[in-house]
Design an enzyme around this catalytic site. Structure first.
Site, short mmCIF file in Angstrom:
data_model
loop_
_atom_site.label_atom_id
_atom_site.label_comp_id
_atom_site.label_asym_id
_atom_site.label_seq_id
_atom_site.Cartn_x
_atom_site.Cartn_y
_atom_site.Cartn_z
N LYS A 116 0.86 -1.19 0.00
CA LYS A 116 0.00 0.00 0.00
C LYS A 116 0.90 1.24 0.00
O LYS A 116 1.69 1.44 0.93
CB LYS A 116 -0.85 -0.04 1.27
CG LYS A 116 -2.26 0.45 1.13
CD LYS A 116 -3.02 0.12 2.41
CE LYS A 116 -4.38 0.75 2.43
NZ LYS A 116 -5.02 0.58 3.75
O1 G3P Z 1 -8.05 1.33 5.17
C1 G3P Z 1 -8.17 2.58 5.72
C2 G3P Z 1 -9.48 3.26 5.61
O2 G3P Z 1 -10.51 2.35 5.49
C3 G3P Z 1 -9.63 4.29 6.68
O3 G3P Z 1 -10.85 4.32 7.33
O4 G3P Z 1 -12.32 4.93 9.18
O5 G3P Z 1 -9.93 5.64 9.26
O6 G3P Z 1 -11.51 6.71 7.68
P1 G3P Z 1 -11.16 5.47 8.41
#
Ligand code: G3P
Length: 221
Positions: free
Chosen positions: A83
């Site tokens: 990633k």
């Molecule tokens: O994989 C990372 C992404 O899904 C982040 O999610 O909830 O931190 O905005 P969030």
């Protein structure tokens, strides 16, 4: 539509993997920090438990650093997807790693143009963060629609991995648009499998069976 779990929690990964629900995993440094312990050990273990694609994120911000780190992460398994962040260096690293046969997930994508550039750089996955757009008053799902249209128009092979999912309706909407993958926090996946009418219906069946048992003391299930 593929379902990935967006977590570094090994118990959750094992739980939903045993149900046969997981096509892969996505992690990031914040998710690893939430679990504590040795992040490298955790990433290695996840890559072993899960047979599908496991996205592991680099923390270097330079091209050279990302290449070095990406190659090390890939040693955890052939299912590891590196990633890289949506930056100039990240795209350059995406191009080089992809050419070498190491697939890349370009993360932190917030616009259709960023997704287009990630696809041009050879990304296997592009990760638009829809919940974070919702958080600032945009409609994150509109971004998925736009990316889908562009990728379809030009037959890009890069898969749209819907990230930053906040609730089950996001999954329904992503499916209707035709996104390739959703990556879900365990709490969202848990909500998807529940319905109050399922609980109510099951309780009624069990209560009725209990009544039959009372009438037939030798009855066994
Ligand atoms: O994989 C990372 C992404 O899904 C982040 O999610 O909830 O931190 O905005 P969030």
């Amino acid at each position: 539509m593929k379902i990935f779990l967006d977590t570094a929690n090994l118990d959750a990964i094992k739980k939903y993997n045993d149900m046969g629900l997981l096509d892969g995993i996505t992690t990031n440094p914040s998710l690893l920090a939430k679990e504590g312990g040795d992040p490298q050990k955790t990433m290695k273990e996840i890559s072993t438990i899960i047979k599908g694609d496991v996205s592991l994120e680099v923390v270097s911000t330079t091209y050279d650093g990302m290449i070095e780190e990406g190659k090390k992460l890939r040693e955890y398994g052939n299912n590891v997807i590196v990633k890289c962040p949506m930056t100039g260096d990240g795209l350059r690293a995406c191009k080089s790693l992809s050419v070498e046969g190491i697939p890349v997930n370009v993360t932190l994508v917030f616009s259709p143009n960023q997704a287009l550039l990630a696809a041009k750089a050879g990304a296997k996955y592009v990760s638009p963060f829809i919940g974070r757009l919702d958080d600032i008053g945009h409609t994150g799902m509109d971004l998925i629609k736009e990316i889908k249209q562009i990728f379809t128009n030009y037959n890009f092979k890069t898969e749209i991995l819907v990230a930053s999912v906040r609730h089950p309706q996001h999954v329904v909407d992503a499916g209707k648009i035709g996104a390739d993958v959703v990556t879900l926090p365990p709490a969202v996946l848990e909500k998807m499998l529940k319905h109050t009418l399922t609980d109510k219906g099951l309780k009624a069946f069990l209560d009725d069976w209990e009544r039959l048992q009372a009438e037939n003391p030798d009855l066994k299930a």
